[in-house]
Write a protein that holds these residues in place. Structure first.
Motif, PDB file in Angstrom:
ATOM      1  N   ALA A 291      -3.853   2.927  -2.332  1.00 21.72           N
ATOM      2  CA  ALA A 291      -3.764   1.509  -2.677  1.00 21.72           C
ATOM      3  C   ALA A 291      -2.347   1.117  -3.066  1.00 21.72           C
ATOM      4  CB  ALA A 291      -4.721   1.181  -3.812  1.00 21.72           C
ATOM      5  N   VAL A 292      -1.618   2.012  -3.728  1.00 23.43           N
ATOM      6  CA  VAL A 292      -0.217   1.727  -4.079  1.00 23.43           C
ATOM      7  C   VAL A 292       0.578   1.424  -2.810  1.00 23.43           C
ATOM      8  CG1 VAL A 292       1.903   2.701  -5.022  1.00 23.43           C
ATOM      9  CG2 VAL A 292      -0.260   3.070  -6.203  1.00 23.43           C
ATOM     10  N   GLY A 293       0.413   2.269  -1.798  1.00 27.62           N
ATOM     11  CA  GLY A 293       1.093   2.023  -0.533  1.00 27.62           C
ATOM     12  C   GLY A 293       0.589   0.781   0.164  1.00 27.62           C
ATOM     13  N   SER A 294      -0.714   0.533   0.092  1.00 31.19           N
ATOM     14  CA  SER A 294      -1.300  -0.624   0.772  1.00 31.19           C
ATOM     15  C   SER A 294      -0.805  -1.935   0.174  1.00 31.19           C
ATOM     16  CB  SER A 294      -2.822  -0.564   0.697  1.00 31.19           C
ATOM     17  OG  SER A 294      -3.309   0.567   1.361  1.00 31.19           O
ATOM     18  N   SER A 296       2.035  -2.374  -1.333  1.00 28.59           N
ATOM     19  CA  SER A 296       3.430  -2.505  -0.899  1.00 28.59           C
ATOM     20  C   SER A 296       3.504  -3.022   0.535  1.00 28.59           C
ATOM     21  CB  SER A 296       4.138  -1.152  -1.002  1.00 28.59           C
ATOM     22  OG  SER A 296       4.110  -0.664  -2.325  1.00 28.59           O
ATOM     23  N   GLY A 297       2.637  -2.474   1.409  1.00 26.52           N
ATOM     24  CA  GLY A 297       2.625  -2.927   2.792  1.00 26.52           C
ATOM     25  C   GLY A 297       2.237  -4.383   2.931  1.00 26.52           C
ATOM     26  N   ALA A 298       1.256  -4.818   2.151  1.00 24.75           N
ATOM     27  CA  ALA A 298       0.818  -6.214   2.222  1.00 24.75           C
ATOM     28  C   ALA A 298       1.891  -7.162   1.706  1.00 24.75           C
ATOM     29  CB  ALA A 298      -0.469  -6.395   1.424  1.00 24.75           C
ATOM     30  N   LEU A 299       2.553  -6.809   0.606  1.00 21.81           N
ATOM     31  CA  LEU A 299       3.606  -7.670   0.057  1.00 21.81           C
ATOM     32  C   LEU A 299       4.820  -7.727   0.991  1.00 21.81           C
ATOM     33  CD1 LEU A 299       3.451  -6.748  -3.735  1.00 21.81           C
ATOM     34  CD2 LEU A 299       2.584  -8.808  -2.606  1.00 21.81           C
ATOM     35  N   LEU A 344       0.589   2.396   3.110  1.00 18.49           N
ATOM     36  CA  LEU A 344       1.529   1.344   3.523  1.00 18.49           C
ATOM     37  C   LEU A 344       1.387   1.029   5.008  1.00 18.49           C
ATOM     38  CD1 LEU A 344       5.187   0.964   2.361  1.00 18.49           C
ATOM     39  CD2 LEU A 344       4.611   0.652   4.759  1.00 18.49           C
ATOM     40  N   VAL A 345       1.409   2.068   5.849  1.00 16.59           N
ATOM     41  CA  VAL A 345       1.353   1.802   7.290  1.00 16.59           C
ATOM     42  C   VAL A 345      -0.036   1.345   7.720  1.00 16.59           C
ATOM     43  CG1 VAL A 345       3.275   3.315   7.862  1.00 16.59           C
ATOM     44  CG2 VAL A 345       0.975   4.257   7.806  1.00 16.59           C
TER      45      VAL A 345
END
Length: 453
Positions: A291-294, A296-299, A344-345
């Motif tokens: 979720a931390v990466g997700s 970041s990816g969304a923002l 993130l990806v």
């Protein structure tokens, strides 16, 4: 989308033109759509509900694993939850194009709340059995057949075309931010007082989005003309997508990824339990790190303001490579570390696909297009989850995870070539600023960029 009776939506890009509307620059700030009151109410309601949703996901997966000891059973639960989308998703899209979105969402959200509360009662009273969880997952899936395309297309009515990219990205950030809180709370509840409390809190969390929907100002919505009741509307939507390579092939790509590579309940629960011999807290940690990466990816997508298909292909390739890397990680901390870029990806894939489809689709068929997208993306789970669950049980979690990554990379490479050819592009290998260069360029430039004989 329509802002009245005569306003047209953003023009659909020509798939054979390399400079499409998807590549147009936008000047939105990262949180610009939150200035709109109706969207702000929607966003805040979803914050609370999404936390509850993630709590239930973790509790449901862990409860099934605790009752059965089988990754395949977790896969069956996932399959039942998404089977209705596979069977009836397109019909849900037809209904969404005909109905008013806000009252439709109030009905579907209420049904989902009642499902969670029923499962909470069964679990808290000690009467829960695996088949109860299967029935609850199936009931939830039936509600999402209409809820998913309605929520997706309702965003455009809340913010209008100018803020659509930003709002879609913030919705994804919202969902994934809840993933930071929900699994952590679920882990504490499961180890402290039991899974039933996670189901109960999720059921109560639906009060927030229902309140937000009731408080919205109808006059501030951007109404879209609803499709009239008629024959052949399902075929019309399919023909629309089939005639648009820029819509068809991204949907095919996420279909492969949703079926074989995004089965995280199966993969991560197996790694937590079988590979690293952890408990629900370890499983929750994996989801939290993703979720931390997700988020970041969304923002980053909200800030970027564009939805290029080449970004989709690059992110899908990177996603597959990271899954293979995670599968090969010998230590828990190494596996956990890969979860951040993997999140993130994966979010870049989701946001880019969602936004490009919504921005490129005529409002009159948007519900059907988004239903097809959700049907392929989520509906692939009934096919893929039991398969990857069986592979994971038979050959081990590492083989299952690596196989999912390999399928994602292969699909991304093939579909990237197809989209490039549809856009009149060719692969050019040469030198660029003194370095080897491999890139796609218009066909008439290939000879100019080729190295001299």
């Amino acid at each position: 989308m329509s802002t009245g009776s005569g306003a047209a939506s953003a023009p659909a890009p020509d798939p054979y033109d390399t400079k499409t509307a998807l590549d147009a620059p936008r000047r939105n700030s990262m949180f610009s759509s939150l200035r709109i009151r109706n969207y702000r109410l929607f966003f805040l309601g979803q914050v609370v509900s999404n936390i509850g949703t993630w709590m239930q996901r973790i509790a449901q997966d862990w409860l099934v694993l605790s009752l059965t000891g089988s990754s395949a059973a977790v896969g069956i639960t996932t399959a039942l939850q998404f089977l209705p989308m596979l069977l009836f998703g397109l019909y849900g899209g037809v209904l969404v194009d005909r109905l008013r979105k806000r009252p439709t969402l109030m009905v579907t959200q209420s049904a989902m709340a009642l499902t969670s509360l029923a499962l909470a009662v069964l679990t808290l009273t000690g009467m829960v059995e695996v088949w109860h969880i299967y029935v609850a997952a199936l009931a939830l899936g039936l509600a999402t057949v209409v809820d998913n395309p309605a929520r997706q297309s309702f965003v455009s009515e809340l913010v209008g075309p100018g803020q659509l990219q930003n709002a879609v990205s913030l919705n994804s950030a919202n969902f994934q931010s809840a993933r930071l809180v929900g699994p952590a709370v679920a882990g504490l509840l499961i180890t402290g007082v039991g899974t039933g409390w996670a189901f109960l809190l999720n059921g109560l969390s639906f009060v927030a989005p229902l309140t937000g929907l009731m408080l919205m100002r109808t006059r501030e919505l951007h109404p879209v003309e609803r499709a009239p009741r008629g024959k052949g509307q399902l075929r019309e939507g399919l023909r629309y997508v089939a005639g648009r390579p820029d819509l068809l092939w991204p949907i095919v790509l996420v279909g492969f990824m949703g079926t074989f590579a995004f089965n995280f309940p199966v993969y991560l629960s197996a790694f937590a339990d079988d590979v690293f011999h952890g408990d629900a807290g370890v499983y929750s940690m994996f989801n939290t790190l993703m979720a931390v990466g997700s988020v970041s990816g969304a923002l980053l997508a909200a800030r970027r303001g564009t939805a290029r298909l080449r970004m989709l292909i690059m992110a899908a390739l990177a996603f597959g490579a990271l899954e293979i890397l995670a599968a090969a990680s010998p230590e828990l901390w190494m596996f956990a570390l890969v979860m951040v870029p993997l999140g993130l990806v994966s979010m870049t894939v989701n946001v880019t696909t969602n936004t490009s489809l919504q921005m490129s689709t005529d409002p009159s068929v948007r519900g059907r297009v988004m239903a097809l997208y959700m049907m392929v993306f989520l509906g692939g789970a009934p096919v893929g989850a039991p398969i990857v669950g069986w592979v994971t049980d038979t050959y081990g979690a590492r083989v299952g995870f690596a196989a999912g990554g390999a399928i994602a990379m292969t699909a991304a490479a093939v579909i990237g070539l197809i989209l490039a050819r549809a856009g009149g592009l060719r692969l050019a290998v040469g030198w660029h600023h003194g370095h080897p260069s491999v890139r796609f360029v218009p066909s008439d430039r290939v000879k100019a960029l080729a190295p001299a004989a």
